[in-house]
Design an enzyme around this catalytic site. Structure first.
Site, mmCIF file in Angstrom:
data_model
loop_
_atom_site.group_PDB
_atom_site.id
_atom_site.type_symbol
_atom_site.label_atom_id
_atom_site.label_comp_id
_atom_site.label_asym_id
_atom_site.label_seq_id
_atom_site.Cartn_x
_atom_site.Cartn_y
_atom_site.Cartn_z
ATOM 1 N N TYR A 288 34.506 -14.637 28.196
ATOM 2 C CA TYR A 288 33.930 -15.332 29.348
ATOM 3 C C TYR A 288 34.982 -15.554 30.431
ATOM 4 C CZ TYR A 288 31.216 -18.815 31.949
ATOM 5 O OH TYR A 288 30.539 -19.505 32.926
ATOM 6 N N LYS B 2 34.876 -13.870 34.230
ATOM 7 C CA LYS B 2 34.777 -14.691 35.436
ATOM 8 C C LYS B 2 36.021 -14.557 36.314
ATOM 9 C CE LYS B 2 30.691 -16.545 34.843
ATOM 10 N NZ LYS B 2 29.579 -16.329 35.793
#
Length: 253
Positions: free
Chosen positions: A158, A162
């Site tokens: 993640y 991002k």
């Protein structure tokens, strides 16, 4: 936020059927925008579109797309542009997370997270941004995460996705800025959507994270939506290539 208007703006919002995306959709509808809502569930999107049309008197259409599919960004860009004859704003919001320690990570999980969180929104923004550049400009607002700016345990894929998305947004700003396309990202901390409450509602789990946020609380969906609305609007006409933390000071603590 009623003073910020998007009248006449044609907006595509991904991940629009729930959570942050749903709140952004309502905020933008209240501001007078014409909306193309995207997500995976066509039925849920249709219901949401009807509700927003009835409540705010704006034009809303729904286009289902699974951003895990390789051709989804190109198809979604074309269908969204066709709905109202072009796009003025893209809100790149859709994303997924599979919290786990790096020692438990598999190639399949890593690929899934990077496909949905980085490849799809990056390609969608590039496609929509290129079209905006040919037709006079526009604004791209990408919902990244505070996890793009500071490492977060159990979020290896993640955080990677991002952080890449923030940099992809900066490159868009650099390359498309001369053609009037602004590209910015917002980086919220944990947001108290239904999912956020479910994952972080236990005091024992939330306490260490809250201790790292100087304001001592998590974000509300409206705080993300308000920032996205400002960046999408003409009030932010000289803001390009920035990542805005919505984190109560988490990034500097």
């Amino acid at each position: 936020m009623n003073s910020i208007r998007l009248d006449g703006k044609r907006v595509l919002i991904t991940g629009a059927s729930k959570g942050i995306g749903a709140d952004i959709a309502e905020t933008f509808a209240e501001a007078g925008a014409s909306l193309v809502l995207s997500g995976r569930d066509q039925e849920a999107l249709d219901v949401q579109a009807r509700n927003l049309e009835q409540q705010y008197g704006v034009r809303v259409t729904a286009v289902a797309a699974d951003l895990a599919d390789a051709d989804a960004p190109t198809r979604l860009a074309a269908e969204a542009a066709a709905a109202f004859g072009g796009l003025d704003v893209l809100v790149n919001n859709a994303g997924i997370s599979h919290p786990e320690m790096v020692t438990d990570l598999t190639a399949a999980t890593f690929d899934e997270v990077l496909t949905v969180n980085l490849r799809a929104p990056a390609l969608l923004a590039a496609t929509v941004g290129a079209a905006m550049a040919r037709t006079g400009g526009g604004s791209i607002v990408t919902v990244a995460s505070a996890a793009a700016l500071r490492a977060l345990p159990e979020h290896y894929a993640y955080c990677t996705s991002k952080a890449g998305l923030v940099m992809a947004t900066k490159v868009l700003a650099l390359e498309l800025g001369p053609d009037g396309v602004r590209a910015n990202s917002v980086c919220p901390t944990i947001v108290l959507t239904d999912m956020g409450r479910k994952v972080w509602g236990e005091e024992a789990k939330a306490a260490p994270m809250l201790a790292r946020i100087p304001l001592g609380r998590f974000a509300a969906p409206a705080e993300v939506s308000a920032t996205a609305l400002f960046l999408a609007s003409d009030l932010a006409s000289m803001i390009n290539g920035v990542d805005v933390p919505i984190d109560g000071g988490y990034a500097v603590s």
